[in-house]
Design a protein around this motif. Structure first.
Motif, PDB file in Angstrom:
ATOM      1  N   PRO A 107       0.815  -1.225   0.000  1.00 40.96           N
ATOM      2  CA  PRO A 107       0.000   0.000   0.000  1.00 40.96           C
ATOM      3  C   PRO A 107       0.845   1.269   0.000  1.00 40.96           C
ATOM      4  CG  PRO A 107      -0.918  -1.603   1.527  1.00 40.96           C
ATOM      5  CD  PRO A 107       0.414  -2.138   1.099  1.00 40.96           C
ATOM      6  N   THR A 108       1.956   1.241   0.742  1.00 40.52           N
ATOM      7  CA  THR A 108       2.826   2.417   0.763  1.00 40.52           C
ATOM      8  C   THR A 108       3.499   2.618  -0.586  1.00 40.52           C
ATOM      9  OG1 THR A 108       3.237   2.122   3.135  1.00 40.52           O
ATOM     10  CG2 THR A 108       4.776   3.521   1.922  1.00 40.52           C
ATOM     11  N   LEU A 109       3.956   1.525  -1.194  1.00 41.53           N
ATOM     12  CA  LEU A 109       4.550   1.627  -2.531  1.00 41.53           C
ATOM     13  C   LEU A 109       3.552   2.207  -3.529  1.00 41.53           C
ATOM     14  CD1 LEU A 109       6.693  -1.613  -3.036  1.00 41.53           C
ATOM     15  CD2 LEU A 109       7.502   0.751  -3.087  1.00 41.53           C
ATOM     16  N   ARG A 110       2.297   1.789  -3.427  1.00 41.28           N
ATOM     17  CA  ARG A 110       1.278   2.322  -4.335  1.00 41.28           C
ATOM     18  C   ARG A 110       1.114   3.823  -4.130  1.00 41.28           C
ATOM     19  NH1 ARG A 110      -0.344   2.441  -7.689  1.00 41.28           N
ATOM     20  NH2 ARG A 110      -2.558   2.090  -7.960  1.00 41.28           N
ATOM     21  N   ARG A 111       1.119   4.263  -2.878  1.00 34.80           N
ATOM     22  CA  ARG A 111       1.016   5.703  -2.606  1.00 34.80           C
ATOM     23  C   ARG A 111       2.222   6.439  -3.192  1.00 34.80           C
ATOM     24  NH1 ARG A 111       0.427   7.431   3.385  1.00 34.80           N
ATOM     25  NH2 ARG A 111       0.500   9.464   2.309  1.00 34.80           N
ATOM     26  N   MET A 112       3.394   5.849  -3.040  1.00 36.15           N
ATOM     27  CA  MET A 112       4.615   6.482  -3.552  1.00 36.15           C
ATOM     28  C   MET A 112       4.581   6.575  -5.079  1.00 36.15           C
ATOM     29  SD  MET A 112       7.187   4.446  -0.961  1.00 36.15           S
ATOM     30  CE  MET A 112       8.755   5.194  -1.402  1.00 36.15           C
ATOM     31  N   MET A 113       4.086   5.530  -5.742  1.00 34.66           N
ATOM     32  CA  MET A 113       3.986   5.543  -7.196  1.00 34.66           C
ATOM     33  C   MET A 113       3.040   6.640  -7.662  1.00 34.66           C
ATOM     34  SD  MET A 113       3.869   1.403  -7.738  1.00 34.66           S
ATOM     35  CE  MET A 113       2.903   1.535  -9.222  1.00 34.66           C
ATOM     36  N   ASP A 114       1.875   6.721  -7.046  1.00 32.84           N
ATOM     37  CA  ASP A 114       0.913   7.749  -7.424  1.00 32.84           C
ATOM     38  C   ASP A 114       1.494   9.145  -7.210  1.00 32.84           C
ATOM     39  OD1 ASP A 114      -0.868   5.735  -7.982  1.00 32.84           O
ATOM     40  OD2 ASP A 114      -2.090   6.023  -6.189  1.00 32.84           O
ATOM     41  N   PHE A 115       2.191   9.305  -6.097  1.00 32.52           N
ATOM     42  CA  PHE A 115       2.755  10.606  -5.757  1.00 32.52           C
ATOM     43  C   PHE A 115       3.794  11.030  -6.793  1.00 32.52           C
ATOM     44  CE2 PHE A 115       5.749  13.446  -3.710  1.00 32.52           C
ATOM     45  CZ  PHE A 115       4.928  14.329  -3.023  1.00 32.52           C
ATOM     46  N   GLY A 141       2.442  11.870 -10.165  1.00 34.88           N
ATOM     47  CA  GLY A 141       1.640  13.079 -10.260  1.00 34.88           C
ATOM     48  C   GLY A 141       0.148  12.845 -10.296  1.00 34.88           C
ATOM     49  N   GLY A 142      -0.290  11.622 -10.032  1.00 39.12           N
ATOM     50  CA  GLY A 142      -1.714  11.311 -10.035  1.00 39.12           C
ATOM     51  C   GLY A 142      -1.929   9.818  -9.926  1.00 39.12           C
ATOM     52  N   PRO A 143      -3.163   9.390  -9.705  1.00 34.41           N
ATOM     53  CA  PRO A 143      -3.434   7.955  -9.529  1.00 34.41           C
ATOM     54  C   PRO A 143      -3.002   7.134 -10.739  1.00 34.41           C
ATOM     55  CG  PRO A 143      -5.343   9.292  -8.924  1.00 34.41           C
ATOM     56  CD  PRO A 143      -4.380  10.211  -9.599  1.00 34.41           C
ATOM     57  N   ILE A 144      -2.189   6.139 -10.486  1.00 34.57           N
ATOM     58  CA  ILE A 144      -1.773   5.201 -11.521  1.00 34.57           C
ATOM     59  C   ILE A 144      -2.689   3.986 -11.426  1.00 34.57           C
ATOM     60  CG2 ILE A 144       0.083   3.633 -12.223  1.00 34.57           C
ATOM     61  CD1 ILE A 144       2.072   5.795 -11.336  1.00 34.57           C
ATOM     62  N   PRO A 145      -3.326   3.586 -12.520  1.00 34.89           N
ATOM     63  CA  PRO A 145      -4.276   2.464 -12.453  1.00 34.89           C
ATOM     64  C   PRO A 145      -3.657   1.249 -11.792  1.00 34.89           C
ATOM     65  CG  PRO A 145      -4.367   3.518 -14.598  1.00 34.89           C
ATOM     66  CD  PRO A 145      -3.210   4.145 -13.875  1.00 34.89           C
ATOM     67  N   TRP A 148       7.424   6.358 -16.306  1.00 35.04           N
ATOM     68  CA  TRP A 148       5.978   6.563 -16.383  1.00 35.04           C
ATOM     69  C   TRP A 148       5.619   7.739 -17.284  1.00 35.04           C
ATOM     70  CZ3 TRP A 148       1.742   4.044 -15.998  1.00 35.04           C
ATOM     71  CH2 TRP A 148       0.529   4.720 -15.942  1.00 35.04           C
ATOM     72  N   MET A 149       6.317   8.856 -17.111  1.00 38.57           N
ATOM     73  CA  MET A 149       5.936  10.069 -17.822  1.00 38.57           C
ATOM     74  C   MET A 149       6.250   9.998 -19.311  1.00 38.57           C
ATOM     75  SD  MET A 149       4.419  11.875 -15.606  1.00 38.57           S
ATOM     76  CE  MET A 149       4.246  13.426 -16.479  1.00 38.57           C
ATOM     77  N   THR A 150       7.230   9.188 -19.697  1.00 40.07           N
ATOM     78  CA  THR A 150       7.584   9.121 -21.119  1.00 40.07           C
ATOM     79  C   THR A 150       7.173   7.800 -21.748  1.00 40.07           C
ATOM     80  OG1 THR A 150       9.818   8.294 -20.622  1.00 40.07           O
ATOM     81  CG2 THR A 150       9.536  10.672 -20.778  1.00 40.07           C
ATOM     82  N   THR A 151       6.388   6.996 -21.045  1.00 43.94           N
ATOM     83  CA  THR A 151       5.924   5.739 -21.637  1.00 43.94           C
ATOM     84  C   THR A 151       4.404   5.706 -21.594  1.00 43.94           C
ATOM     85  OG1 THR A 151       6.215   4.564 -19.531  1.00 43.94           O
ATOM     86  CG2 THR A 151       8.043   4.517 -21.065  1.00 43.94           C
ATOM     87  N   GLY A 187       2.367   7.062 -19.632  1.00 44.40           N
ATOM     88  CA  GLY A 187       1.762   8.361 -19.372  1.00 44.40           C
ATOM     89  C   GLY A 187       1.639   9.215 -20.615  1.00 44.40           C
ATOM     90  N   PHE A 188       2.465   8.950 -21.636  1.00 43.42           N
ATOM     91  CA  PHE A 188       2.470   9.742 -22.864  1.00 43.42           C
ATOM     92  C   PHE A 188       1.603   9.114 -23.960  1.00 43.42           C
ATOM     93  CE2 PHE A 188       4.364  11.581 -26.703  1.00 43.42           C
ATOM     94  CZ  PHE A 188       4.541  12.895 -26.326  1.00 43.42           C
ATOM     95  N   LEU A 189       1.400   7.811 -23.869  1.00 40.35           N
ATOM     96  CA  LEU A 189       0.762   7.045 -24.934  1.00 40.35           C
ATOM     97  C   LEU A 189      -0.629   7.561 -25.336  1.00 40.35           C
ATOM     98  CD1 LEU A 189       1.821   4.708 -26.594  1.00 40.35           C
ATOM     99  CD2 LEU A 189       0.702   3.125 -25.024  1.00 40.35           C
TER     100      LEU A 189
END
Length: 639
Positions: free
Chosen positions: A83-91, A94-98, A371-374, A376-378
């Motif tokens: 759960p903490t890793l999921r919070r860190m990923m979202d943070f 820059g937003g909720p990652i599915p 995330w931002m260049t893969t 997240g950009f698609l």
């Protein structure tokens, strides 16, 4: 470490990655404050969108933790719970990652130091069976070196055959001025071998070559490599279930070797393409392709013609323009230049220090890039179903990206409005390979000694280039920046499979493979960077190569643990996969019927590109399913 050293390092930090590192170091998820959540701007360098005061507060608080760590303090949460890793990923994202991405991204982070890409050959019986195999790898570029590392870790005997005198592949042979990577170096590197000392965010060719040489040396691969040796043909020996491989050395001597399995790691962009123009070869001055740069030709004070404005020309034209007397750039279609202001910038020394010394900072920085260049950009290059907007885009998000990129280009030529119609493409962003733009390309085109010519070329003459308006452009040097024969997979390599089946006759110019790796009728034959494994906007090809090698090593594991002598994909599995690929490719900018590019072969089919998310390739390549293959038993080891 003094304040004079630590403060600049903190100034250079990517703050969301630094905050994630603070969670590891302190064990306190409270660092993920909602008010500190980044708000990124598309195509930016990662500015978190926080006020200067908030950023200063974050740095001051992180500084206290870092100083305590440098004084000997512990890392309190090396492996946070899920759960903490999921919070860190979202943070950091820059937003909720599915949530469907969670396992995939956690695996990519490899917080524990282990990944699904590590070979799994632990059992003694499996190790012994693996030692009975022999694998031949063709090519010692990025993918070949990677295959060598993983086969070595798995304990599978192997040999690499390389036509060049050293490792490095494209980073060895492409030495044109300005050659550099167009994917952030902190992601364009093996996941298990980070380099914290990249000199630039997008480093030049010598640095890439140095990196791959260093990895080859670390894993002692050169003792496994035959340099300056060509593979001329492969033939499957059905009676013995072995590949017979014809080699030819630098001295012309031929030799036949045998292998249980063959892996091709020769890439897609390795055969320079000379355009089909009347008179090619008749030019009396020096003429060469950018991939075969003539460093013995001094361009200073010369009249130079460049044919083509693709990715290579985008890099070398700004380098040679100040040196030549006159430069004529012949353009058929302008490239999309996506604004990346830091394309030529150095990585600050403080940033290098953080990557090297602050626990987990490098992993989270790479995660953000990933995330931002893969994925997240698609969405920005996805076609909207039923899109009835302009043909210059394929969907609402694609139109927004187009407007942003077009505005950036227009701003650069505000003082040269005559250039504007010829530098903003009319095709959708993502339809062809985009390039990274920090202003140097259009800066070069605006020089008084540079002319952009959009008239079609009709022929090459001994003195220069003739265009459709009848003008003969006389020049001293002719440079082709015309790309590669990407759709002609494994061209020049003769491959005979089961029953003498010829690979190129089977493909008939339309290369296909299951997961880009394996073809029915060709047992124990695997490709890295094969058909439909290229990426357009979403990430680093190294990711794909790592997934492919994981899968191929998994196939070798299947051979070892089942005692099989051959593994061959079932035709119906192969065909169903390719039907899905073809259908999916129509839904992206590069599959638009209004776009022609090297992504499409002579039949108009997209034979290069992967039309799904990276998560889909990751999942599909986790491990081979025995149900997808025919496994023939009673393996015979190679002598």
């Amino acid at each position: 470490m003094s304040d004079a050293e630590l403060n600049p390092a903190l100034e250079a930090a990517h703050l969301p990655a630094l905050l994630a590192a603070m969670v590891h170091m302190t064990g306190d998820p409270g660092w993920l404050k909602p008010e500190w959540t980044p708000v990124y701007t598309p195509l930016s360098r990662g500015d978190p969108g926080l006020s200067d005061e908030v950023q200063a507060d974050i740095r001051a608080k992180a500084k206290v933790v870092i100083e305590a760590f440098l004084a000997g303090g512990p890392v309190n949460a090396a492996s946070p719970d899920r759960p903490t890793l999921r919070r860190m990923m979202d943070f950091v994202g820059g937003g909720p990652i599915p949530d469907v991405y969670a396992d995939f991204l956690i695996d990519e982070l490899a917080i524990s130091g282990k990944s699904s890409k590590d070979p799994q050959f632990e059992q003694p019986q499996l190790k012994e069976a693996a030692r009975q195999l022999k694998v031949l790898v063709i090519g010692a570029g990025m993918s070949g070196v990677l295959a060598g590392v993983r086969l070595s870790q798995a304990g599978v005997p192997f040999e690499i055959v390389e036509s060049n005198p050293d490792v490095g592949g494209t980073w060895l042979v492409n030495t044109y001025p300005g050659c550099r990577v167009d994917n952030s170096n902190h992601m364009y590197s093996y996941s298990f071998e980070p380099n914290h000392a990249w000199p630039q965010y997008f480093s030049p060719q010598p640095e890439l070559l140095k990196y791959f040489r260093g990895v080859a040396a670390k894993y002692d691969l050169k003792k496994h490599i035959r340099f300056e040796t060509r593979v001329e043909s492969l033939a499957w020996d059905e009676a013995r279930s072995l590949w017979r491989v014809e080699l030819r050395g630098k001295d012309g001597r031929a030799e036949t070797v045998e292998a249980n399995a063959v892996i091709t790691a020769v890439g897609q962009l390795n055969k320079p393409r000379t355009p089909q123009i009347e008179g090619v070869g008749t030019f009396e001055g020096p003429a060469f392709h950018s991939a075969e740069w003539r460093h013995d030709v001094d361009l200073a004070g010369k009249r130079v013609a460049v044919i083509g404005t693709g990715a290579s020309a985008y890099q070398f034209v700004p380098e040679i323009a100040p040196k030549v007397a006159n430069l004529k750039v012949f353009q058929r279609t302008p490239p999309w230049g996506l604004p990346v202001p830091h394309y030529h910038e150095d990585v600050p020394e403080g940033m290098k220090w953080l990557l090297e010394h602050i626990p987990y900072y490098d992993k989270w920085y790479r995660f953000w890039l990933f995330w931002m260049t893969t994925e997240g950009f698609l969405p920005m290059v996805k076609a909207d179903e039923g899109w009835d907007g302009p043909t210059t885009a394929v969907g609402e998000a694609n139109l927004g990206l187009r407007e942003m990129a077009a505005a950036a280009l227009a701003a650069q030529v505000a003082d040269r409005p005559d250039l504007l119609p010829n530098v903003v493409p009319t095709y959708p962003v993502g339809g062809k390979r985009a390039v990274l733009d920090n202003g140097v390309w259009l800066g070069a085109l605006k020089r008084p000694n540079v002319e952009l010519i959009t008239q079609a070329i009709t022929r090459i003459t001994p003195r220069g280039v003739v265009t459709a308006d009848g003008t003969e452009h006389e020049v001293d040097v002719l440079i082709y920046g015309t790309g590669f024969t990407a759709s002609k997979f494994l061209s020049g390599l003769k491959v005979k499979g089961r029953g003498g089946r010829d690979l190129h006759e089977t493909w008939a110019g339309d290369a296909r493979a299951y997961l880009g790796m394996t073809v029915p009728g060709f047992p124990n034959f695997f490709m890295i960077y094969g058909p439909n494994t290229n990426i357009v906007v979403n990430g680093s090809i190294i990711f794909f190569s790592e997934c492919a090698v994981r899968y191929i090593v998994g196939c070798l594991r299947l051979l070892a643990e089942t005692g099989s002598k051959a593994i061959e994909v079932k035709p119906d599995v192969h065909d169903a996969f390719n039907i899905r690929v073809d259908d999916a490719n129509k839904g992206w900018a590069w599959g638009s019927p209004n776009v022609t590019s090297w992504y499409k072969n002579e039949f108009g089919r997209v034979s290069q590109n992967w039309p799904f998310g990276l998560i889909d390739y990751w999942r599909a390549s986790l491990a081979p399913s025995p149900d997808d293959f025919v496994l023939a038993r009673e393996t015979e080891p190679v002598a």
